[in-house]
Design an enzyme around this catalytic site. Structure first.
Site, mmCIF file in Angstrom:
data_model
loop_
_atom_site.group_PDB
_atom_site.id
_atom_site.type_symbol
_atom_site.label_atom_id
_atom_site.label_comp_id
_atom_site.label_asym_id
_atom_site.label_seq_id
_atom_site.Cartn_x
_atom_site.Cartn_y
_atom_site.Cartn_z
ATOM 1 N N TYR A 148 9.841 -3.989 -17.821
ATOM 2 C CA TYR A 148 9.419 -4.670 -16.592
ATOM 3 C C TYR A 148 8.004 -5.230 -16.713
ATOM 4 O O TYR A 148 7.066 -4.555 -17.125
ATOM 5 C CB TYR A 148 9.467 -3.728 -15.382
ATOM 6 C CG TYR A 148 8.825 -4.362 -14.174
ATOM 7 C CD1 TYR A 148 9.507 -5.332 -13.449
ATOM 8 C CD2 TYR A 148 7.512 -4.057 -13.803
ATOM 9 C CE1 TYR A 148 8.907 -5.970 -12.368
ATOM 10 C CE2 TYR A 148 6.902 -4.689 -12.734
ATOM 11 C CZ TYR A 148 7.606 -5.647 -12.016
ATOM 12 O OH TYR A 148 7.008 -6.303 -10.963
ATOM 13 N N ASN A 190 -1.979 -4.264 -10.571
ATOM 14 C CA ASN A 190 -0.863 -3.489 -10.035
ATOM 15 C C ASN A 190 -1.323 -2.048 -9.801
ATOM 16 O O ASN A 190 -0.907 -1.124 -10.497
ATOM 17 C CB ASN A 190 0.294 -3.552 -11.034
ATOM 18 C CG ASN A 190 1.615 -3.060 -10.479
ATOM 19 O OD1 ASN A 190 2.478 -2.648 -11.219
ATOM 20 N ND2 ASN A 190 1.782 -3.105 -9.167
ATOM 21 N N GLN A 197 -20.971 29.844 32.542
ATOM 22 C CA GLN A 197 -20.668 29.397 31.173
ATOM 23 C C GLN A 197 -20.604 27.869 31.163
ATOM 24 O O GLN A 197 -20.274 27.244 32.163
ATOM 25 C CB GLN A 197 -19.362 30.006 30.673
ATOM 26 C CG GLN A 197 -18.158 29.755 31.550
ATOM 27 C CD GLN A 197 -16.899 30.438 31.016
ATOM 28 O OE1 GLN A 197 -16.935 31.145 30.024
ATOM 29 N NE2 GLN A 197 -15.781 30.192 31.691
ATOM 30 N N ARG A 232 -18.838 24.375 25.237
ATOM 31 C CA ARG A 232 -18.274 25.699 24.958
ATOM 32 C C ARG A 232 -17.110 25.646 23.966
ATOM 33 O O ARG A 232 -16.938 26.542 23.140
ATOM 34 C CB ARG A 232 -17.828 26.342 26.279
ATOM 35 C CG ARG A 232 -17.285 27.732 26.155
ATOM 36 C CD ARG A 232 -17.386 28.506 27.477
ATOM 37 N NE ARG A 232 -17.049 27.734 28.639
ATOM 38 C CZ ARG A 232 -15.885 27.820 29.306
ATOM 39 N NH1 ARG A 232 -14.941 28.646 28.883
ATOM 40 N NH2 ARG A 232 -15.676 27.104 30.388
ATOM 41 N N ASN A 289 2.039 0.043 -13.163
ATOM 42 C CA ASN A 289 3.451 0.190 -13.523
ATOM 43 C C ASN A 289 3.850 -0.923 -14.496
ATOM 44 O O ASN A 289 3.471 -2.078 -14.283
ATOM 45 C CB ASN A 289 4.317 0.098 -12.257
ATOM 46 C CG ASN A 289 5.797 0.214 -12.554
ATOM 47 O OD1 ASN A 289 6.246 1.225 -13.068
ATOM 48 N ND2 ASN A 289 6.554 -0.822 -12.225
ATOM 49 N N LYS A 334 -28.977 4.087 31.927
ATOM 50 C CA LYS A 334 -27.697 3.605 32.454
ATOM 51 C C LYS A 334 -27.063 2.567 31.529
ATOM 52 O O LYS A 334 -25.860 2.593 31.253
ATOM 53 C CB LYS A 334 -27.885 3.036 33.859
ATOM 54 C CG LYS A 334 -26.586 2.591 34.509
ATOM 55 C CD LYS A 334 -26.811 2.080 35.921
ATOM 56 C CE LYS A 334 -27.093 3.220 36.878
ATOM 57 N NZ LYS A 334 -25.880 4.048 37.119
ATOM 58 N N GLU A 350 8.144 -9.856 -0.369
ATOM 59 C CA GLU A 350 8.381 -10.229 -1.769
ATOM 60 C C GLU A 350 9.864 -10.151 -2.123
ATOM 61 O O GLU A 350 10.304 -9.296 -2.877
ATOM 62 C CB GLU A 350 7.514 -9.328 -2.683
ATOM 63 C CG GLU A 350 7.286 -9.827 -4.081
ATOM 64 C CD GLU A 350 8.270 -9.224 -5.069
ATOM 65 O OE1 GLU A 350 9.081 -9.999 -5.627
ATOM 66 O OE2 GLU A 350 8.220 -8.001 -5.273
ATOM 67 N N ASN A 379 12.091 -7.073 -2.378
ATOM 68 C CA ASN A 379 11.818 -6.065 -3.414
ATOM 69 C C ASN A 379 10.897 -4.991 -2.849
ATOM 70 O O ASN A 379 11.144 -3.795 -2.994
ATOM 71 C CB ASN A 379 11.181 -6.744 -4.632
ATOM 72 C CG ASN A 379 10.782 -5.737 -5.702
ATOM 73 O OD1 ASN A 379 11.594 -4.917 -6.133
ATOM 74 N ND2 ASN A 379 9.525 -5.785 -6.127
#
Length: 541
Positions: free
Chosen positions: A46, A191, A279, A285, A315, A387, A416, A419
């Site tokens: 390929y 690739n 708390q 917290r 590849n 602000k 493509e 594919n």
């Protein structure tokens, strides 16, 4: 290569050289020899003796094998949009070279050496940000690298030491000859996942820096709000021992250590104050429990990116030892795509927390005694304080939350010639991550400015001085000082950061702080550097 090493080379221009290891050089040469044998014997392989993708059923003659690779560069030169940052392009070059040195790609050392020479000589290809679907790797973006370093023609442009010019002219100035690709070498160059991984690497590193800056911002906010340090006590987090939760708690506790602006209740005591909750609200917290999953997530993202950095991702790949070539899909960028989707989601939620902390600090109903909008000079009745800064933060936070939407699932199923009927969108996801992290800098800048004003006003309430340095924790004083230094508003007993609205250009201050957050030469970066290193190193735990 690690994330930190990539940053040193592409951002700080640390020297980089190709290894002299004989075995590395031999393996690369042997993989090239294997490809030559395939071509000479007209074996089907390929992309070497066949056309590409959806046309891979067509075999070519061995005499056309080199022309096939050189033609690859022409028909993939189809990028669009703005150029990616130069440091992203340099990182992609570095990662492509690193991948080749594994010795399974069938590419000459001469090409790999050219990549490194161009990095060293600051010949950086100009790469459009659109064109890659991240399926057969970053075909289009990486085409701009190979076309530039080989000097394919004048249409490839580079940045040569700060000047835009034709790639051919830059190479000529450095006495670098035109390179022609041999069989398999075009595939070996384009690739792969190096472009998306390059952008991902920089985004991950910068988010670690911004995570550290966020923790410093929260530490300032807790002190401005006269918050309680008890929620960060180790006992609580040993009872629910998520790693990230424990890390955030210990980091905040360290940042608050020796502060005289907090309610210090590490001894387990509790006290009631008039009209004050016993708390703190959840944004203080529950901070370890909220932020803990995000630092763990960032660690997981970083580890995935580092695997990709050090991978062979083109590849087919060549097993030299056994004289075999294997066709697969290591170019597929799903790890990067989903990692960057997750990174942007994390950025959004960290940012929403900051926005909440800002809201609590500027509202007198919730700030434990601070004035509305942190107005400091009530004698000037038209003052509105921070602000406008809060409004700016309010505009950025939803934008970052929107960026947290995924892109990996939005791929076309017909790319493509069908594919590439699944693809990763990895490069797009990484581009979005870059924009997300860059925008987050603006929000953190706004937050830091607001919290500096808050600690000034808290200092006045506690110590009758707007100079907060004697009350702030040791580990946040430097952050406070650097911010005041950068915006050029001297620390004073008599005035806080903002006294009257018309005495400063706040938009300029936002830009100054944002620009300094990831500038490793700035005092602000140095103030948060130890925290950032701590977070970065923790990913190896």
């Amino acid at each position: 290569l690690t994330i930190e090493k990539v940053i040193r080379i592409v951002r700080q221009k640390y020297p980089v050289e190709i290894t002299n290891d004989f075995n590395v050089h031999k393996k690369m040469a042997d993989s090239c020899e294997y490809i030559r044998k395939v071509v000479d014997e007209s074996q089907p392989l390929y992309g070497v003796t066949t056309l590409f993708g959806g046309m891979a059923h067509r075999q070519i003659s061995c005499s056309q094998a080199s022309e096939l690779q050189n033609n690859l560069v022409y028909f993939h030169k189809t990028g669009a949009g703005a150029y990616v940052p130069l440091e992203d392009a340099r990182a992609a070059m570095l990662l492509r070279a690193n991948s080749h040195l594994i010795g399974v790609s069938g590419i000459r050392m001469e090409i790999t050496d050219r990549l490194i020479k161009c990095i060293k000589e600051q010949i950086t290809p100009l790469i459009p940000e659109f064109g890659s679907v991240g399926a057969s790797g970053d075909l289009v973006p990486l085409t701009y690298i190979v076309g530039s370093i080989c000097g394919t023609n004048k249409s490839f442009k580079v940045n040569f030491r700060g000047q835009k010019m034709d790639a051919t002219d830059a190479l000529e100035q450095m006495d670098l000859k035109r390179l022609y690709l041999q069989p398999k070498e075009g595939l070996a160059m384009i690739n792969g996942t190096s472009m998306m991984t390059a952008s991902a690497t920089i985004a991950v590193y910068d988010l670690y820096i911004l995570f550290a800056a966020t923790l410093h911002a929260h530490a300032l906010a807790i002190q401005a709000l006269h918050g309680n340090n008890q929620p960060f006590h180790p006992f609580l987090h040993e009872m629910k021992p998520h790693h990230g939760q424990k890390l955030i708690a210990s980091t905040i506790l360290n940042l608050l250590s020796d502060s005289k602006m907090i309610n210090d209740h590490l001894d387990g005591t509790h006290n009631m104050r008039q009209n004050v909750l016993i708390q703190d609200r959840y944004s203080i917290r529950a901070m370890p429990q909220y932020l803990g999953p995000f630092i763990e997530g960032l660690h997981e993202i970083a580890r995935a990116v580092e695997v990709e950095i050090n991978s062979a991702n083109d590849n087919p790949l060549i097993d030299v030892e056994n004289q075999r070539a294997y066709a697969g899909a290591n170019f597929f960028g799903e790890y990067i795509s989903t990692a960057m989707d997750r990174l942007r989601y994390i950025v959004g939620l960290i940012s929403k927390h900051l926005d909440v902390q800002i809201a609590q600090t500027v509202a007198s109903e919730f700030s434990n005694g601070l004035p509305d909008c942190l107005i400091s000079n009530p004698q000037r009745e038209v003052n509105m304080g921070v602000k406008g800064l809060q409004l700016c933060a309010n505009s950025i936070m939803p934008y970052l939350l929107f960026f947290g939407n995924s892109i990996a699932d939005r791929y076309s199923t017909h790319a493509e010639q069908y594919n590439q009927n699944i693809n990763s969108m990895g490069h797009v996801s990484a581009n979005l991550a870059r924009h997300s992290v860059s925008t987050m800098k603006q929000l953190i800048s706004v937050a830091l400015l607001i919290f500096v004003q808050g600690v000034d006003l808290r200092s006045k309430l506690i110590g009758n001085t707007y100079d907060a340095r004697n009350l702030l924790s040791t580990n946040t004083v430097r952050t406070y000082e650097s911010i005041r230094e950068i915006v050029k508003v001297p620390i004073s007993d008599d005035k806080p950061y903002i006294w009257n609205d018309d005495e400063q250009a706040l938009d300029e201050h936002i830009t100054l702080i944002a620009d300094n957050l990831t500038d490793e030469n700035s005092s602000l970066f140095k103030a948060i550097q130890m925290t950032a290193k701590y977070l970065l190193n923790d990913r190896h735990q």
